[in-house]
Design a protein around this motif. Structure first.
Motif, PDB file in Angstrom:
ATOM      1  N   THR A 104      32.182   6.084  20.332  1.00  0.00           N
ATOM      2  CA  THR A 104      32.000   4.638  20.424  1.00  0.00           C
ATOM      3  C   THR A 104      33.187   3.885  19.833  1.00  0.00           C
ATOM      4  O   THR A 104      33.362   2.701  20.095  1.00  0.00           O
ATOM      5  N   GLY A 105      34.000   4.587  19.034  1.00  0.00           N
ATOM      6  CA  GLY A 105      35.135   3.964  18.362  1.00  0.00           C
ATOM      7  C   GLY A 105      36.475   4.484  18.849  1.00  0.00           C
ATOM      8  O   GLY A 105      36.717   4.624  20.043  1.00  0.00           O
ATOM      9  N   ARG A 106      37.353   4.811  17.889  1.00  0.00           N
ATOM     10  CA  ARG A 106      38.723   5.178  18.220  1.00  0.00           C
ATOM     11  C   ARG A 106      38.824   6.446  19.060  1.00  0.00           C
ATOM     12  O   ARG A 106      39.717   6.579  19.892  1.00  0.00           O
ATOM     13  N   ALA A 107      37.929   7.401  18.825  1.00  0.00           N
ATOM     14  CA  ALA A 107      37.972   8.629  19.621  1.00  0.00           C
ATOM     15  C   ALA A 107      37.732   8.325  21.095  1.00  0.00           C
ATOM     16  O   ALA A 107      38.359   8.903  21.984  1.00  0.00           O
ATOM     17  N   GLY A 108      36.822   7.407  21.367  1.00  0.00           N
ATOM     18  CA  GLY A 108      36.570   6.997  22.740  1.00  0.00           C
ATOM     19  C   GLY A 108      37.740   6.240  23.336  1.00  0.00           C
ATOM     20  O   GLY A 108      38.055   6.395  24.528  1.00  0.00           O
ATOM     21  N   GLU A 109      38.376   5.416  22.503  1.00  0.00           N
ATOM     22  CA  GLU A 109      39.549   4.684  22.982  1.00  0.00           C
ATOM     23  C   GLU A 109      40.656   5.651  23.376  1.00  0.00           C
ATOM     24  O   GLU A 109      41.305   5.480  24.421  1.00  0.00           O
ATOM     25  N   GLN A 110      40.894   6.681  22.563  1.00  0.00           N
ATOM     26  CA  GLN A 110      41.933   7.641  22.893  1.00  0.00           C
ATOM     27  C   GLN A 110      41.608   8.398  24.171  1.00  0.00           C
ATOM     28  O   GLN A 110      42.473   8.620  25.022  1.00  0.00           O
ATOM     29  N   LEU A 111      40.346   8.773  24.333  1.00  0.00           N
ATOM     30  CA  LEU A 111      39.951   9.506  25.531  1.00  0.00           C
ATOM     31  C   LEU A 111      40.117   8.649  26.779  1.00  0.00           C
ATOM     32  O   LEU A 111      40.586   9.130  27.822  1.00  0.00           O
ATOM     33  N   ILE A 112      39.758   7.373  26.694  1.00  0.00           N
ATOM     34  CA  ILE A 112      39.869   6.531  27.889  1.00  0.00           C
ATOM     35  C   ILE A 112      41.335   6.254  28.218  1.00  0.00           C
ATOM     36  O   ILE A 112      41.728   6.207  29.390  1.00  0.00           O
ATOM     37  N   ARG A 113      42.185   6.139  27.192  1.00  0.00           N
ATOM     38  CA  ARG A 113      43.619   5.977  27.459  1.00  0.00           C
ATOM     39  C   ARG A 113      44.194   7.246  28.083  1.00  0.00           C
ATOM     40  O   ARG A 113      45.022   7.181  28.991  1.00  0.00           O
ATOM     41  N   ASP A 114      43.757   8.411  27.583  1.00  0.00           N
ATOM     42  CA  ASP A 114      44.228   9.668  28.165  1.00  0.00           C
ATOM     43  C   ASP A 114      43.793   9.795  29.625  1.00  0.00           C
ATOM     44  O   ASP A 114      44.540  10.310  30.466  1.00  0.00           O
ATOM     45  N   THR A 115      42.587   9.318  29.929  1.00  0.00           N
ATOM     46  CA  THR A 115      42.093   9.392  31.305  1.00  0.00           C
ATOM     47  C   THR A 115      42.881   8.465  32.218  1.00  0.00           C
ATOM     48  O   THR A 115      43.230   8.830  33.351  1.00  0.00           O
ATOM     49  N   VAL A 116      43.176   7.259  31.742  1.00  0.00           N
ATOM     50  CA  VAL A 116      43.991   6.326  32.532  1.00  0.00           C
ATOM     51  C   VAL A 116      45.375   6.920  32.769  1.00  0.00           C
ATOM     52  O   VAL A 116      45.911   6.857  33.889  1.00  0.00           O
ATOM     53  N   GLN A 117      45.958   7.531  31.726  1.00  0.00           N
ATOM     54  CA  GLN A 117      47.282   8.121  31.888  1.00  0.00           C
ATOM     55  C   GLN A 117      47.261   9.253  32.905  1.00  0.00           C
ATOM     56  O   GLN A 117      48.159   9.379  33.739  1.00  0.00           O
ATOM     57  N   ALA A 118      46.212  10.097  32.862  1.00  0.00           N
ATOM     58  CA  ALA A 118      46.096  11.192  33.827  1.00  0.00           C
ATOM     59  C   ALA A 118      45.964  10.650  35.250  1.00  0.00           C
ATOM     60  O   ALA A 118      46.535  11.207  36.195  1.00  0.00           O
ATOM     61  N   LEU A 119      45.245   9.549  35.399  1.00  0.00           N
ATOM     62  CA  LEU A 119      45.081   8.922  36.707  1.00  0.00           C
ATOM     63  C   LEU A 119      46.422   8.411  37.228  1.00  0.00           C
ATOM     64  O   LEU A 119      46.773   8.607  38.404  1.00  0.00           O
TER      65      LEU A 119
END
Length: 212
Positions: free
Chosen positions: A151-166
């Motif tokens: 819900t916090g920073r770990a989720g933010e990092q995961l969503i940024r990593d997913t956008v970068q992979a996309l």
């Protein structure tokens, strides 16, 4: 991957859009959906999808990538509208916005949505990102266990990593930049009026709900 034949790191949709999972995650092709209205792709940890025991927060994460024809347009204008009316992000009035940020190519939102639409047993507080790729408006949603760190920073990092992979999976796309940019005044246009922005928010952000 257990030899199931349903897990992969990357899929190419009928539209030509490539969707790639971030490191440690796989795509469950059994739950990939496509139609004329758009497509949705579900990701989870490769170990979890392969039937291995869950060991940590990321193994409990679900990532949903939804793409619909057209683009979001001005992401800063969308951010302004979200800040003004966060309930547009959900399916009812019980929506709280905890933060939003734009990078050069994406809009990131951390919100709590107490309304139906998220995966079972996940925290109502989660992350969404909006990014335009190859003429498609793409929403990435990251859900985690109730009370978990996603819900916090770990989720933010995961969503940024997913956008970068996309972005990496689609040639010719500008690379992601984590740094935020200041919210600037958007020039007036028929595409950036509150009513038009609201229409795009309802049609595009809600596409990231699992019940759509």
């Amino acid at each position: 991957m257990g030899g199931t034949g349903v897990l992969t790191q990357e899929v190419t949709l009928n539209s030509g859009l490539a969707v790639r999972a971030p490191s440690g995650f796989c795509i469950d092709t059994r739950r990939t959906r496509q139609s004329a209205r758009g497509a949705s792709v579900l990701m989870a940890s490769c170990a979890n999808l392969g039937g291995q025991p869950e060991t940590g927060a990321l193994n409990k994460a679900l990532v949903l990538v939804t793409a619909v024809p057209g683009t979001h347009g001005d992401l800063v204008a969308l951010q302004r509208e979200i800040q003004r009316a966060p309930q547009r992000l959900g399916r009812g009035p019980e929506v709280n916005l905890h933060g939003s940020e734009t990078s050069r190519v994406a809009l990131y939102v951390n919100l709590t949505d107490a309304n139906p639409g998220r995966p079972p047993a996940t925290d109502p507080r989660h992350w969404k990102a909006a990014v335009d790729v190859r003429g498609a408006a793409v929403i990435v949603s990251v859900f985690g266990a109730v009370g978990g760190p996603l819900t916090g920073r770990a989720g933010e990092q995961l969503i940024r990593d997913t956008v970068q992979a996309l972005l990496d999976a689609n040639s010719g796309q500008e690379p992601e930049r984590p740094a935020a940019v200041a919210v600037a005044t958007t020039p007036a246009s028929s595409e950036n009026t509150p009513s038009r922005i609201g229409e795009r928010l309802r049609g595009i952000f809600r596409a990231g709900d699992t019940s759509s």
